[in-house]
Write an enzyme that holds these catalytic residues in place. Structure first.
Site, PDB file in Angstrom:
ATOM      1  N   HIS A 335       0.808  -1.221   0.000  1.00  0.00           N
ATOM      2  CA  HIS A 335       0.000   0.000   0.000  1.00  0.00           C
ATOM      3  C   HIS A 335       0.844   1.275   0.000  1.00  0.00           C
ATOM      4  O   HIS A 335       0.519   2.232  -0.690  1.00  0.00           O
ATOM      5  CB  HIS A 335      -0.903  -0.031   1.231  1.00  0.00           C
ATOM      6  CG  HIS A 335      -1.858   1.108   1.345  1.00  0.00           C
ATOM      7  ND1 HIS A 335      -2.814   1.356   0.390  1.00  0.00           N
ATOM      8  CD2 HIS A 335      -2.013   2.064   2.305  1.00  0.00           C
ATOM      9  CE1 HIS A 335      -3.528   2.415   0.753  1.00  0.00           C
ATOM     10  NE2 HIS A 335      -3.039   2.874   1.904  1.00  0.00           N
ATOM     11  N   ARG A 370       3.727   3.925   8.897  1.00  0.00           N
ATOM     12  CA  ARG A 370       2.989   5.190   8.814  1.00  0.00           C
ATOM     13  C   ARG A 370       1.627   5.081   9.498  1.00  0.00           C
ATOM     14  O   ARG A 370       0.904   4.095   9.333  1.00  0.00           O
ATOM     15  CB  ARG A 370       2.784   5.545   7.343  1.00  0.00           C
ATOM     16  CG  ARG A 370       1.954   6.787   7.109  1.00  0.00           C
ATOM     17  CD  ARG A 370       1.829   7.047   5.621  1.00  0.00           C
ATOM     18  NE  ARG A 370       1.142   5.953   4.964  1.00  0.00           N
ATOM     19  CZ  ARG A 370      -0.170   5.895   4.763  1.00  0.00           C
ATOM     20  NH1 ARG A 370      -0.959   6.876   5.183  1.00  0.00           N
ATOM     21  NH2 ARG A 370      -0.714   4.874   4.138  1.00  0.00           N
TER      22      ARG A 370
HETATM   23  C1  SIN Z   1      -7.418   3.779   4.001  1.00  0.00           C
HETATM   24  O1  SIN Z   1      -8.380   4.430   3.637  1.00  0.00           O
HETATM   25  O2  SIN Z   1      -7.486   2.770   4.673  1.00  0.00           O
HETATM   26  C2  SIN Z   1      -6.061   4.236   3.555  1.00  0.00           C
HETATM   27  C3  SIN Z   1      -5.663   5.440   4.279  1.00  0.00           C
HETATM   28  C4  SIN Z   1      -4.177   5.558   4.302  1.00  0.00           C
HETATM   29  O3  SIN Z   1      -3.478   4.704   3.758  1.00  0.00           O
HETATM   30  O4  SIN Z   1      -3.676   6.493   4.921  1.00  0.00           O
END
Ligand code: SIN
Length: 540
Positions: A335, A370
């Site tokens: 991600h 993060r």
């Molecule tokens: C999410 O909406 O879960 C992703 C948000 C992020 O990665 O900061």
């Protein structure tokens, strides 16, 4: 050759917000390899975190961010992020972003590892799309910003360690042209495409990091890749993000038998930090012999879910899932990259004339993991600081990251790694698909020395064979191969588990590793602006 005051590479929020602010002071060129909206920002769902709620404060946001970062955050960067964040978010509102409200008040949601509801959202789960389209409108109407879509940068123009501009390929004609500027800002985003399963769009191939490394810039924290726990796990479909905000609104994780399992793993259950939830999902899937787990949001019902999460609702529907009645199949996917081009708190890299902002940069604000929704915040806070620095002029003192004495307080000295020239060796035929499979299986959620060494050897052999940079697709393979090698080398070196980096052969955190790994190309040693890096491969 064309000349500008500022040249921005990339068109997500980091790039376009920086371009917009810089255009108040001079001419700006934005180069982007696809359309402006093709960027990670556009796909951000959960939102943007900022201490704006009456129950919240920058100090609490600071503590949450530091805790998520697992001992590796640079407290100076975090302090700036949380203190300057609220004003930057208000600036987005002034530029026209319409965050969701409850009555007249901004609505805040909670996400994993946040102790407070502090995540602003827009259009329900279409936060990134709303912000990006607002900022694109602003930039398109600014007479001082020149926009070149379908232009991919293939090289940084440099002289004696100073970056003077870029060379870019025009995707339509194939022509290479040089563009020069007093300052080059890399805002090229992340590198989710390094992994077979990712929530990121096709453009996320880490080009800026590879270009900066190739030019001799310092790259830090590359072992830290965040895997989002809940991406849609429908066979054959892309791993579409199912926002953490869904769990923030009460969504529960269940195994194939319908049992909740997060309570046995962590007292924060579904809202534990992402690395914990992601590994728990994988373990539970393995334990039950089923390829995925499930997110249960049936308590919201179909219409309430659709109102709050219209984008997710629509995508689920395309796969025959009604989240108001059915369980959503989920599994982790790559991600976010915490690592990147090392910068100081002014966005300055170790090369004069080169700045970095957003996911391609490594300010140290995220440490080893993060905190959700801190990434959009980081883009606006640090892009604004780059412009502030540029406006401050040439008389400002040199604070680039490799100047002595810049190591974060509370951390051990950085471990400097000089990355050797690639070695020839046996390797599969070069292809992005093969690389993504290898990186997913060898440097994914769980790593060990054997797998990481194998990945490094393949990436090194491909580099030694030679990788062309003549068009977008070859350049993306060149970038991803470079990043695979940097991730493998850093992950191999960090013989512990911390934050998003989990080694099955070193499953515990080691206090001796409370330090960052900073890498530079051995071939470029000595050409850097401040030349402070030590060619050490020892443990520092
Ligand atoms: C999410 O909406 O879960 C992703 C948000 C992020 O990665 O900061």
């Amino acid at each position: 050759m064309s000349r500008y005051d500022v040249l921005v590479v990339g068109s997500g929020l980091a790039g376009l917000y920086g371009a917009l602010l810089a255009s108040r002071h001079g001419s700006v060129l934005v180069l982007t390899k696809a359309r402006l909206e093709d960027c990670n920002t556009y796909y951000a769902q959960g939102g943007i975190a900022a201490a704006l709620a009456s129950t919240d404060s920058p100090d609490i946001h600071f503590r949450d961010t530091m805790a998520a970062g697992a001992g590796l955050c640079d407290p100076r960067a975090v302090r700036i992020l949380v203190d300057e964040g609220p004003a930057r978010v208000r600036d987005l509102v002034e530029l026209g972003v319409q965050f969701d409200r409850v009555g007249s008040q901004i609505a805040f949601t909670r996400e994993g590892a946040h102790s407070q509801p502090r995540v602003l959202h827009a259009g329900g789960d279409a936060t990134g799309a709303n912000i990006e389209s607002t900022i694109v409108r602003q930039v398109r109407s600014s007479p001082r910003v020149t926009l070149l879509e379908d232009h991919i940068v293939c090289d940084l123009v440099r002289d004696s360690g100073r970056v003077l501009g870029v060379r870019a390929i025009d995707g339509k004609t194939g022509q290479i042209q040089e563009y020069r500027a007093a300052a080059v800002i890399l805002a090229t985003g992340g590198a989710g495409q390094l992994f077979l399963q990712t929530t990121n769009p096709e453009v996320a191939t880490g080009d800026g990091i590879a270009l900066a490394f190739d030019a001799g810039a310092e790259i830090a924290d590359m072992e830290f890749v965040q895997f989002h726990p809940t991406a849609l796990a429908v066979p054959g479909a892309p791993r579409f993000l199912i926002s953490e905000a869904v769990r923030g609104e009460g969504g529960l994780l269940r195994n194939v038998k319908g049992e909740r399992f997060m309570l046995n793993v962590d007292p924060r259950a579904e809202l534990a930090p992402r690395d914990i939830v992601a590994r728990a999902i994988v373990l539970e899937a393995q334990r039950t012999g089923h390829p995925c787990c499930y997110l249960d949001v049936r308590h919201l019902g179909t219409s309430q879910f659709r109102r709050r999460f219209p984008t997710i609702s629509q995508v689920c529907q395309e796969y025959g899932i009604d989240p108001g009645r059915d369980l959503i199949p989920v599994a982790p996917a790559a991600h976010y990259l915490m690592g990147g081009i090392r910068t100081n708190v002014w966005g300055e890299t170790s090369l004069a004339g080169l700045y970095a902002s957003g996911e391609c940069a490594c300010t140290g604000a995220h440490g080893a993991n993060r905190l959700a929704s801190n990434s959009l915040l980081e883009t606006i806070v640090f892009s604004a600081r780059i412009v502030e620095r540029l406006v401050g002029g040439a008389g400002a003192p040199d604070t680039r990251p490799s100047s002595e004495g810049t190591e974060p307080p509370g951390l051990l000295p950085d471990l400097h790694l000089a990355v050797p020239a690639p070695r020839p060796g046996p390797a599969p035929v070069q292809s992005i698909g093969t690389l993504r499979e290898l990186t997913w299986s060898l440097a994914g959620l769980t790593r060990d020395s054997t797998g990481l060494a194998k990945l490094e050897a393949v990436a090194s052999a491909w580099q030694a064979q030679g990788l062309s940079r003549e068009d977008r697709s070859s350049l993306e393979l060149w970038s991803l191969t470079c990043l695979a090698r940097l991730v493998a080398l850093a992950a191999l070196r960090r013989e512990e588990s911390r934050g998003a980096h989990y080694r099955s052969d070193y499953p515990r955190s080691d206090p001796n590793w409370q330090r960052r790994i900073v890498m530079v190309s051995e071939e470029r040693l000595g050409v850097q602006g401040s030349g402070q890096i030590r060619a050490s491969t020892g443990r520092g």
